[in-house]
Each structure stands twice: as structure tokens, then as C-alpha cells.
Design a protein around this motif. Structure first.
Motif, mmCIF file in Angstrom:
data_model
loop_
_atom_site.group_PDB
_atom_site.id
_atom_site.type_symbol
_atom_site.label_atom_id
_atom_site.label_comp_id
_atom_site.label_asym_id
_atom_site.label_seq_id
_atom_site.Cartn_x
_atom_site.Cartn_y
_atom_site.Cartn_z
ATOM 1 N N THR A 2 74.510 -10.680 91.141
ATOM 2 C CA THR A 2 75.674 -11.563 91.160
ATOM 3 C C THR A 2 76.619 -11.256 92.300
ATOM 4 O OG1 THR A 2 76.956 -10.071 89.761
ATOM 5 C CG2 THR A 2 75.577 -11.692 88.650
ATOM 6 N N ARG A 288 73.179 -8.986 85.776
ATOM 7 C CA ARG A 288 72.373 -10.099 85.271
ATOM 8 C C ARG A 288 73.038 -10.770 84.076
ATOM 9 N NH1 ARG A 288 69.213 -10.092 81.073
ATOM 10 N NH2 ARG A 288 68.971 -7.804 81.023
ATOM 11 N N LEU A 289 73.536 -9.957 83.152
ATOM 12 C CA LEU A 289 74.180 -10.505 81.963
ATOM 13 C C LEU A 289 75.415 -11.330 82.328
ATOM 14 C CD1 LEU A 289 73.880 -7.422 79.592
ATOM 15 C CD2 LEU A 289 72.675 -9.599 79.334
ATOM 16 N N GLU A 292 74.324 -14.623 83.715
ATOM 17 C CA GLU A 292 73.826 -15.504 82.661
ATOM 18 C C GLU A 292 74.918 -15.947 81.692
ATOM 19 O OE1 GLU A 292 69.386 -13.345 82.434
ATOM 20 O OE2 GLU A 292 70.874 -13.028 80.835
ATOM 21 N N ASN A 294 75.855 -14.043 79.336
ATOM 22 C CA ASN A 294 75.405 -13.456 78.072
ATOM 23 C C ASN A 294 76.186 -12.177 77.808
ATOM 24 O OD1 ASN A 294 74.116 -12.448 75.847
ATOM 25 N ND2 ASN A 294 72.161 -12.036 76.867
#
Length: 327
Positions: A2, A288-289, A292, A294
Motif C-alpha cells: 500500500t 495488505r489488510l 483490503e 479488512n
């Protein structure tokens, strides 16, 4: 990735290890915060970090920081994480997430209200060999799991003033060392149905040796042992009806493992080949989370981190370890 801009809160040993792995992995470190300007300046110079803050409050208020790694001793995690979340920063909090389940639930709830990621830095969960182990379990190669066993044992100073031996600093083998095998059993088998624990306490009333037996609804068993006074094998095994998986020492670091059939045939052998200690993988996962959206997590959901602290609380209840302010 990101492109998140990372800060580090606190400048002790674990912060140095984390910063080394992130720097070598090309992750952007933009700020560090310490309780003193001198410490922050030294850390920033060592890792070529552009901004050094002489207080945690200044780091939290830095508008160019997206996510912060909390590297304080665990009794300070809840205060530091709360400060950061209230300033709109995602947090990766060194394990254990907090001192107890109640504090962990506070962080979980605050992060949810703010729409931010709060993630426990249980770095072992994110290592490549652990990813492969979970794949093998999902494939059913081992059959029905009957036993999980793991230890985390080190010979550490008996100085009563050392952080690991000081009750007021959350000392004891369980929260620093035992959390690794306990988290491992949760990873493989989930929540235990029953918990039995025994320990040897030191003169400071912190735990030096802790053994546990967990049972599960499936009939499986798990045993763990942690010690700050002796060095054991530091290995782990998952025993199933069709095969077993033996993780070599030191099982919670990048290492090797074998899957072995009942007749002794080696079905698979895995060897880790990574750069550094491997703490960058949890940072990759956090990025990554966030990308996303998430914020509940996946490899180690925040709910599971809270529940694991509940298991540690029950172990401490049985062995008689209570931290100041908990009574």
C-alpha cells in the motif's frame, strides 16, 4: 503493497530488530518516537529515519505517519495503542497485544469504532514455513489431529530488576515466551475446551516455568512448556492419524520442518530461505489488510488475539500470577 508510511513507538531491542527487517525489505520508515529526544535521535540516525520525536504524543500527531509499530513493554501497550488510534493511526502492537483480555478488548473496540487496523505483532504466524504448515493442515495430509506440542525455553538473567522478572513490567515466562506455543496451539486447534496449568514462581512472584495441558472438543490434546531459566529443544510437533509434522528448532523463527508418515517415510521437507529475522512478513500482512479494508484481520484476527489473552489470563489465574492494578 500500500505504500504505508511507518512509525515506530519506543526504541528498545525489539524495535531495532523490527526496523532492521523493514529497512532491508524496502518498507518506508518515516518517523520514530521515544520518551526522550536523545533516544529518538539516535534511533533515527541508525536507520536513516527522517523524523525523530521526543514524545509518543508527537509521534501520534505526525500527519505523515499512517501506521505505527508499538514496541514498548506490554503493560504500556494499551495506553500507547489508545493514543495512536485516537489520532487516526493504524497500529501493529508487539505481542502480547496487551497485558490481559480486558485491555485487549478495549483496543479491539476502539479500533472498530475508529475504522482502523489494530493487529498483534505475533510475527511467527506470518513466516513462510507457518503459511505452508496451515496449507498442509487444510489439505488434510495429517489426518485427524490428536496432539500438538511446543516449547519456548530460554536461559535469561535472574536479575530481579530485569523486565522479564519484574511483576510491575508484566514479567514472567508466560507472556514473553509462553504466548508463542499457546498461540501455536490456537492456530492449529482453535480454542481449548479445558485448560490446566502448573508453574514455578520466582521470588519476585513472576513465573519462571509454566506447563499447560489443553483439551479440545475433537478429543485432541495440546501441551506447552515455557521457561526463562532453562533451554529446551524449542521444537514443535503436530501429530495426526495419517502423519505427523515436526518443526525443527527454533520452531517460531524461520526454520525447517518435515511431514512424516507412520512408517517413517518423509512425505515433505520444507526449508526456510529468507532475509533477516522475518519480522517484515507481519508488516506486509498489515499493509495488505489496510489495502483490503479488512480491519478484522485474517491470519491472526483481532478477536483471536483477544481470546488468546483470555487463555493466558486463565493460566495466570491457575498459577497465581497477578499484575499490579489487576486485583
Amino acid at each position: 503493497m500500500t505504500g504505508l508510511r511507518w512509525g515506530i513507538l519506543a526504541t528498545g531491542h525489539i524495535a531495532h530488530t523490527f526496523a532492521t527487517d523493514l529497512r532491508d525489505a524496502g518498507i518506508e520508515l518515516v518517523a520514530v518516537g521515544s520518551r526522550t529526544q536523545e533516544s529518538a535521535d539516535a534511533f533515527a540516525a541508525e536507520f536513516a529515519i527522517p523524523r525523530a520525536h521526543g514524545s509518543y504524543e508527537d509521534l501520534a500527531a505526525d500527519p505523515d505517519v499512517d501506521i505505527v509499530y508499538v514496541a514498548t513493554p506490554h503493560p504500556q501497550h494499551v495506553e500507547a495503542a489508545t493514543l495512536l488510534l485516537e489520532h487516526g493511526r493504524h497500529v501493529l502492537i508487539e505481542k502480547p497485544l496487551t497485558l490481559n483480555e480486558g485491555e485487549a478488548a478495549q483496543i479491539r473496540d476502539l479500533a472498530a469504532r475508529e475504522g482502523l487496523l489494530a493487529m498483534e505483532a505475533m510475527w511467527t504466524r506470518y513466516l513462510p514455513h507457518m503459511i505452508r504448515i496451515r496449507e498442509i493442515l487444510a489439505e488434510g495430509t495429517l489426518g485427524e489431529i490428536r496432539l500438538v506440542t511446543a516449547d519456548h525455553t530460554q536461559k535469561i538473567t535472574d536479575d530481579p530488576a530485569h523486565r522479564l522478572n519484574a511483576l510491575e513490567l508484566g514479567g514472567g515466562a508466560l507472556l514473553d515466551l509462553g504466548i508463542y506455543p499457546v498461540s501455536f496451539t490456537w492456530d492449529v486447534l482453535g480454542a481449548p475446551a479445558t485448560i490446566q496449568a502448573a508453574a514455578r514462581l520466582q521470588s519476585t512472584q513472576t513465573d519462571a516455568d509454566v506447563a499447560t495441558i489443553f483439551t479440545y472438543a475433537s478429543g485432541a490434546l495440546a501441551t506447552t512448556f515455557s521457561s526463562s531459566r532453562a533451554v529446551g529443544p524449542n521444537t514443535a510437533s503436530i501429530v495426526g492419524t495419517e502423519a505427523r509434522l515436526d518443526v525443527d528448532r527454533v520452531w517460531y523463527t524461520p526454520t525447517s520442518f518435515r511431514v512424516i508418515a507412520p512408517d517413517g517415510t518423509v512425505l515433505e521437507e520444507y526449508r526456510s530461505d529468507i532475509t533477516g529475522r522475518g519480522m517484515q512478513y507481519q508488516a506486509f500482512a498489515a499493509e495488505r489488510l489496510v489495502a483490503e479494508g479488512n480491519f478484522a484481520g485474517d491470519i491472526l484476527p483481532i478477536e483471536e488475539s483477544v481470546a488468546i489473552l483470555g487463555t493466558l489470563d486463565e493460566i495466570r489465574r491457575q498459577i497465581g500470577v497477578v499484575y499490579p492494578g489487576e486485583r
